[in-house]
Structures are given as structure tokens and as C-alpha cells.
Design an enzyme around this catalytic site. Structure first.
Site: not given
Length: 475
Positions: A327, A336, A374
Site C-alpha cells: 500500500e 497518498e 473511516n
């Protein structure tokens, strides 16, 4: 010799057990040798036997010039495979796998058990200078007691294969300290717990006098290696892992294993993955991703790498870290690259977790935690207000690791169950991939990404000295 990661139904429907049920290991130190030509099942990419010897099916067999005579399998192409039934492992422990091979320019093979359910790793075949210039390549692995079908798979073309041998390496299981015959943890291995081991005690546990070249030492312990059999002469003290004892190679005749002075024995996650092993896994990681932060975060979820026997604990650690590595590009990226808003309704109710003004909920941390919902859920579980301060995940290493473990331990994601449950209940590494990104990668969605995760998993299993266990490794 085909990949055992997919098409298992085809494999099992074609596998037959008749004939060549070779004798098994009566004792861990005895060897089983399977001649290459005595396979019980195969996959070959071309029709007919190009060598014209021994058998009349599609496998290419010729007379060998290797010592001892007989035959070898040749004309090997990538994705071909051979299976040998009836490998009997009488006791769980360390076993050395040896392949007798030849290759003009080098190649790669891999070995597994039961149609790829248990991967034993890749074997690098060196350039031997000719099709009949033979050498033996080996690696030591941990295998649980049982009876297996042994598979040899051609990762690349351009090599000949004469035989495969499985022999007990001594030591039964790894201990707090594991010593190895060769540098880079190759050859036989033997495990030791705390105590003093003169040359007789050392050899009784599977080590050999003046033949130790590398060593692994659990966190919180040290090994003192002595030149003479009675703990005298020159010595060296080792803490952590040493892939090659360059100044003490092949000189060990007695060993003392003890807790490091002033430091308690390692517990929890640090007892499963040492800092040296963590560094070996992630040599280029971002300094943000600290080992200490991971050890502290793991205390929030003690069942992580803390469930089952030692092999299971190591397997879960390898599975989680392999996915985290994938990831983040090897624990390189803290956030990211495309940092979007990621703000939306949660559970269909915009009041459940409203986005804080000016905050963005893009991917952060080892699992790349994304979306406001989340962040709220992870924050609630961890006692942190991540809705108001999502940047905490990229500022605090412990929090970053905690969010990754929260997802690993409690969230089903795109799968059927949390990744932790898939590993400890024997569903396999493939199901952890499904949980994390199954909707995009599994069932043929992106096989290259799945294979990338599998490659990291196998690499970490090798570093930790365990195996993939039961269940499908792919998804």
C-alpha cells in the site's frame, strides 16, 4: 512445473497418487530424494518428449552426464511444473531443500507443497556454463509434520533438472537463537534457547562444529560464540541478526545464549519481529515509519501477531506487513499522492460523521486510511478525534500504525471478514488481499497487483523463518 497460485481445481483433478510413492523421512535427519523423471503429475508446454528417454508423455527427458547417471528433465520452459507425491515429514522442524540443476545462463525455480498452498520459496539457479554442468542449490525452510505433494515450478526457462532432496536440518524448531551453515541463512540450521552449549550439546541440537556462518538472535537476547569447545578462546557476542559472520565464520565450537544484560526479554510484537528483521524488510522506508511506533501500536491489539503458535504469529506479521508494504511502496509513502477531499455521507446519513471544515480525508498511514467515515470509526475505536484532526495520522507514527492495525483486526472491507481472522482461521493470505482491495484486484481484476503482494508475503515469511500455512495464497 506450473504456478500453483491459480487453477487449483485443474491441479487436483489431474493429480494421481499411483506409483512412485517414495519412502518418507523415518527420522528428521534422513533424506528423501526424488529423481526428476519420477514425477506423478506434470504440466509441459510442448507435446512429445524431446529427449526421447525413459517415458513417453510430454515431459522432455534425456540421459544425464551428472555423477550417478540416470536421467534429467530438460528443455524446461517458464510455467512448466512437476509434482512428486508422498513426501512424508515426520516431525515439524527445519528442512533443507536441495535441487540438482544445470543452466548455461542462469534461471529461477520455486518449490511448494500441496498445489501451492504452502510456498517454500524461490531457488536462484546460477549460470553453470552448460546444460550438463551440474550444481546443487538449496534453502532451509520450516515444514510442519504431515504428508505432502511436492511441487517444482519453472519461474523462468533455460535449465535442466536432475533431482530434488528434502533432508532434516536438525534443531527441530527454531529457538531464541538460530545458527545456519552458510551466509544469508542457508544450509542446515539449529535452534537454541537460553543456556550453555558445549560442542557436544551444540551438535546434539543439529549444529556442526566450526561450520556456523550466519545467525538470528531474538530481541532481548544475545549469543556468545566461542572458538573452543569449552567456552574458551576467541569469542564474539551477537545481538540481532547477522547474515554473515565475516570475522567468525566457521569458528564456532560452543555457544552461550542469555538475556541481554539490563534488558528484559522481548514480549508482544517485538518477540515475533525483531528490529533487525524489520529493517531487513524495509531497507528504504520513510523514517516516519518507526519500529518503536509499530511495537507500541501493537499493544492496542495484543491479538495481532499474538494468536496461535509461533509459526502462526510470524505468519500474521508477515501477511500484514506485506500488505502495508504494498500500500505504501515499501513504507515509503506516508500519504497518498493524489490528496483529494474524500468527504461523503457515512451510512447514508450526513450527520453521522460530518467532515470538519477545511479538513481532507485522503489516504494516510500504512493502510492508507481514507474517507471521513473511516477516520471517524478508527478514531472512535482508538479514542482519538481523527475527524477533527486527520493529520494526526501523518504526524504520529504510533497513531499511523494503530489505524492500520484497526483496519487489519476489525474491518471486513471488500472481503468476508477482517484480515486477522482470515490468517488465524486458515482462510489464507489471499483473503487478506480481498479484504483490503478485493473489489479491484481479486478474481482476475488485477493479477499483477495480487502477485506483488504475494511476492512481499513470501519474502517476509523467509525473513521470519516460517511458511504460508493453509488456505489460498492468492485471491
Amino acid at each position: 512445473m506450473r504456478t500453483f497460485l491459480t487453477g487449483l481445481q485443474q491441479y487436483y483433478s489431474r493429480l494421481f497418487i499411483a506409483g512412485f510413492l517414495l519412502w518418507g523421512l523415518a527420522l528428521p535427519s534422513q533424506a528423501v530424494v526424488f529423481q526428476a523423471e519420477n514425477y506423478t503429475n506434470f504440466y509441459d508446454t510442448s507435446p512429445g518428449n524431446s529427449g526421447g528417454a525413459y517415458r513417453s508423455d510430454a515431459v522432455d527427458i534425456e540421459i544425464t552426464n551428472d555423477s550417478g547417471g540416470g536421467y534429467n528433465v530438460g528443455w524446461i520452459e517458464a510455467t512448466e511444473w512437476l509434482v512428486y507425491s508422498g513426501l512424508s515429514i515426520p516431525a515439524s522442524g527445519n528442512y533443507t531443500i536441495r535441487l540438482r540443476v544445470a543452466s548455461p545462463s542462469g534461471a529461477t525455480a520455486s518449490v511448494d507443497l500441496n498445489g501451492g498452498a504452502i510456498q517454500l520459496g524461490n531457488f536462484s539457479i546460477p549460470a553453470t556454463g552448460g546444460w550438463q554442468n551440474w550444481t546443487t542449490v538449496s534453502r532451509t525452510v520450516y515444514i510442519n509434520a504431515g504428508t505432502y505433494n511436492l511441487g517444482v515450478f519453472a519461474q523462468t526457462a533455460g535449465w535442466n533438472f536432475n533431482w530434488i532432496e528434502v533432508v532434516g536440518s536438525g534443531g527441530g524448531t527454531t529457538g531464541l537463537v538460530t545458527v545456519y551453515e552458510h551466509c544469508n541463512y542457508g544450509g542446515w540450521s539449529a535452534g537454541f534457547n537460553t543456556g550453555s552449549f558445549d560442542v557436544n550439546a551444540m551438535t546434539a541440537l543439529g549444529a556442526r562444529n566450526d561450520q556456523v556462518s550466519s545467525i538470528r538472535v531474538a530481541a532481548g537476547y544475545e549469543a556468545v560464540l566461542f572458538e573452543n569447545w569449552d567456552f574458551s578462546g576467541a569469542s564474539v557476542t551477537v545481538r540481532g541478526d547477522s547474515s554473515c559472520l565475516s570475522n567468525f565464520n566457521d569458528r564456532t565450537s560452543s555457544i552461550i545464549v542469555r538475556a541481554t544484560t539490563g534488558n528484559p526479554p522481548a514480549t508482544g510484537f517485538s518477540a515475533i519481529v525483531s528490529e533487525a528483521q524489520f529493517n531487513q524488510m524495509f531497507p528504504n522506508r520513510n523514517p516516519f515509519y518507526t519500529y518503536a511506533g509499530l511495537v507500541e501500536a501493537a499493544k492496542t491489539y495484543p491479538a495481532f501477531a499474538g494468536t496461535g503458535d509461533t509459526a502462526m504469529k510470524k505468519r500474521e506479521a508477515a501477511a500484514a506487513l506485506a500488505n502495508f508494504s504494498h500500500e505504501t511502496g515499501g513504507l515509503v509513502h506516508v500519504t497518498e499522492i493524489a490528496q483529494g477531499e474524500y468527504c461523503g455521507d457515512w451510512d447514508g446519513n450526513p450527520a453521522t460523521c460530518p467532515c470538519a471544515p477545511g479538513k481532507r480525508y485522503y489516504g494516510r498511514g500504512p493502510i492508507q486510511l481514507s474517507w471521513n467515515g473511516n477516520y471517524c470509526a478508527a478514531g472512535d475505536a482508538l479514542g482519538l478525534n481523527l475527524r477533527a484532526d486527520p493529520d494526526l495520522v501523518q504526524r504520529d507514527a504510533k497513531v499511523a500504525w494503530q489505524t492500520a492495525l484497526w483496519f487489519w483486526m476489525t474491518q471486513s472491507g471488500a472481503g468476508f471478514r477482517p484480515a486477522h481472522s482470515s490468517i488465524v482461521n486458515g482462510n489464507g493470505f489471499g483473503e487478506t488481499i480481498r479484504t483490503i482491495n478485493g473489489s479491484l484486484e481479486c478474481n482476475g481484476g488485477n493479477p499483477a497487483q495480487v502477485q506483488s503482494r504475494i511476492n512481499e508475503f513470501n519474502r517476509f515469511l523467509n525473513i521470519l523463518g516460517t511458511t504460508a500455512g493453509a488456505g489460498n495464497i492468492g485471491c
